[in-house]
Structures are given as C-alpha cells and as structure tokens.
Scaffold this active site. Structure first.
Site, PDB file in Angstrom:
ATOM      1  N   ARG A 102       0.813  -1.213   0.000  1.00  8.04           N
ATOM      2  CA  ARG A 102       0.000   0.000   0.000  1.00  8.04           C
ATOM      3  C   ARG A 102       0.849   1.267   0.000  1.00  8.04           C
ATOM      4  NH1 ARG A 102      -3.177   1.790  -2.653  1.00  8.04           N
ATOM      5  NH2 ARG A 102      -4.144  -0.268  -2.523  1.00  8.04           N
ATOM      6  N   LYS A 115       2.362  24.722  -2.771  1.00 13.18           N
ATOM      7  CA  LYS A 115       1.133  24.007  -2.403  1.00 13.18           C
ATOM      8  C   LYS A 115       1.341  22.511  -2.592  1.00 13.18           C
ATOM      9  CE  LYS A 115      -1.914  27.869  -3.569  1.00 13.18           C
ATOM     10  NZ  LYS A 115      -2.998  28.353  -4.440  1.00 13.18           N
ATOM     11  N   LYS A 139       5.128  39.298  -1.133  1.00 16.57           N
ATOM     12  CA  LYS A 139       3.735  39.261  -1.583  1.00 16.57           C
ATOM     13  C   LYS A 139       2.967  40.446  -1.004  1.00 16.57           C
ATOM     14  CE  LYS A 139       3.314  34.389  -2.585  1.00 16.57           C
ATOM     15  NZ  LYS A 139       2.354  33.275  -2.597  1.00 16.57           N
ATOM     16  N   GLU A 156       5.600  40.084  -5.910  1.00 18.46           N
ATOM     17  CA  GLU A 156       4.268  39.875  -6.481  1.00 18.46           C
ATOM     18  C   GLU A 156       3.510  41.199  -6.503  1.00 18.46           C
ATOM     19  OE1 GLU A 156       1.442  36.655  -4.953  1.00 18.46           O
ATOM     20  OE2 GLU A 156       0.587  38.503  -4.128  1.00 18.46           O
ATOM     21  N   ASP A 173       0.014  38.815 -10.559  1.00 19.63           N
ATOM     22  CA  ASP A 173      -0.910  37.886  -9.911  1.00 19.63           C
ATOM     23  C   ASP A 173      -2.360  38.202 -10.251  1.00 19.63           C
ATOM     24  OD1 ASP A 173      -1.486  35.712  -8.106  1.00 19.63           O
ATOM     25  OD2 ASP A 173      -2.172  37.223  -6.660  1.00 19.63           O
TER      26      ASP A 173
END
Length: 292
Positions: A101, A136, A168, A198, A220
């Site tokens: 598995r 992510k 950001k 960004e 963005d």
C-alpha cells in the site's frame, strides 16, 4: 536547476510512511500468510499517464525485506497506457504484502502529478513559457512531488521559504516606500539571493522595478490584457511570472501574452491519484500451491 531526488530523501519518506502504516508490523500477514510463502507481483497501469516514482516504488517494496527483488520496466518520465507493466516484484509474501500500500500510494501520487504537469506543459508548447509548481505541496512529500513535476516536463519554483525572497501583498502592505525598502533589503542579503515581488495592479510594477534589485516580478491574477500590458511595461527588466487561477483551459492564452514563467498550484494541490494496481500472486514456498 533543481537537485535530483536523492536516495536519502526517498528513504526518509518511505520510512516515515511505513512507520505510520505498520508501526508494529502487519498483524494480518503474520496471522494468515505462511512464512515461506512467495509473492510475484506486477505494477500495472489501469489508465494512461506519465510515470514518476519508479525508484520510490523500488525502495518502498524492499523496505520490509531487502531480499525482495524489484525489476523496473519503465523509468521516470516514460508515458504508459492501460495494461502496461511498469515493474515486477518477487520475494517473501509477507514483506511484499506489507509494503504494497505504501509503495502504491507514493507512485500513484507522483505519477498523477507528472501526468497533470505534462498536460499543462503541452498547452504552452511553442510559447517559450515555463510551467512551474508552487509551495502548495503535501507536507513531508515536497521533494517527491517536485520531482514528479520535473518528470512531467515542468520546472520547480523556490523549494522553501529559505531559498529566495518573495515579497507578496501581505509583505508590501507593511512598506511605506516599496522602492527604498527593496533596495535596503538587497543590501542586507547575500548577493546570490534572488528577489521576486508579487504585484496585483499595473501601477505597482514601476516602483518595484525602480529598485533595480528585483529579478522576477509576479503578475498575480491579471487579465490577459493587463498581462500583455505588463510584459510591455517590464520590457525585459525582469523575468515575468504569471500566477493565479491558471487552468488547462487558460494557460495557453496566458503563455501567449509573452510571460516567461507560469506558476500553477494545481500541479500538486489536490490532484487525484492515478490508477495503478499491484497484481499479486502468492504461492507456498516449494509447493507450487496458490495461497491467494
């Protein structure tokens, strides 16, 4: 260029996964499978895709008992069709069944990432734009998933928060003078540290570039029209990255605006596992009688 996936990193992931799945061994096989039973198994594709994780599969299948023998019939980056045999396994049945598995979970996850990445890369063919991943990723599996992106023809963004400056909106909101703040930051950083910023509006582009220290500017969630304007405005003064809500349906149009890089969180975020199966035949050692 990203470092290749190391054997040490593979072992780290596999050991953690096996400790989670069988912390005190597999009580089912210990109770039901004879100690002298031998398993012959084949890793078979149930759907088309791109392979990633062949070495991971090998390490997982041999992790319980090193006498298990794995023969790989394909390498990472190979495409496959339903019914293709990707690997064969032979060894003590208890070890093969215990490792099954974890080995399948990892190779199926990685191959799903590679397969989806290949689809995105195909959509930007001929444009010169790179398809890259994001942070992510599944916690603990970043190195494997990033390797899978490369197997699908994509590229990697910064590996971690320690690798580059990426300012950001939440960072910029704290700054009164973006241009000066970026210059001062560059003075405090090693000269090899890459700086990316960004922006989410065209009027933010010039103050960022005026600093003279930014290597990449991320546009963005820009519309296609604003992306084209942004490319003209930057005019080669920095690498241009497009990001935000990129899909298979939109990435081609985004690439044709002239951006250099397109980051896609979907490559690793929530991608469903591809359907790979392990067909196992277990026989009693020396008897030729099938157990399962």
């Amino acid at each position: 260029m990203s470092a290749p996936l190391s054997r040490a990193e593979i072992r780290r992931v596999v050991e953690a996964a096996m400790a989670e799945d069988a912390p005190f061994g597999d009580v089912t096989v210990a109770a039901l499978v004879p100690a002298d039973a031998v398993a012959v198994a084949h890793l078979v594709a149930r759907e088309a895709g791109v392979l990633a994780g062949a070495e991971v599969f090998e390490v997982a299948m041999t992790s319980v008992d090193p006498t298990v023998v794995v023969t790989l019939h394909a390498v990472d980056g190979d495409t496959f069709q339903p019914g293709d045999r990707l690997a064969s396994v032979e060894g003590p049945a208890r070890a093969v069944l215990q490792a099954e598995r974890v080995a399948l979970n990892l190779v199926a996850r990685m191959s799903a990432v590679a397969t989806l990445t290949a689809r995105y890369v195909a959509e930007v063919a001929g444009t010169g734009a790179r398809v890259v991943d994001t942070r992510k990723t599944t916690p603990g599996l970043r190195a494997l998933e990033r390797h899978a992106v490369r197997c699908g023809g994509g590229h990697n963004h910064r590996f971690s928060l320690s690798d580059a400056v990426m300012a950001k909106d939440n960072h910029l909101a704290l700054l009164d003078d973006v241009t000066s703040a970026l210059r001062e930051a560059a003075e405090r950083l090693p000269h090899t540290t890459h700086i990316e910023v960004e922006v989410d509006r065209l009027d933010q582009v010039e103050p960022v570039l005026a600093s003279g220290v930014v290597g990449t500017i991320m546009l963005d969630n820009f519309s296609l029209g604003d992306l084209r304007t942004g490319v003209e405005q930057v005019a080669g003064r920095a690498t241009i990255e497009a990001s935000g809500g990129i899909t298979l349906e939109t990435i081609g149009d985004v690439a044709r605006t002239g951006v250099d890089v397109i980051s896609v969180g979907a490559l690793t975020h929530g991608v469903p596992a591809i359907d790979l199966g392990l067909d196992v035949d277990v026989r009693l050692g020396g008897s030729g009688g099938a157990v399962s």
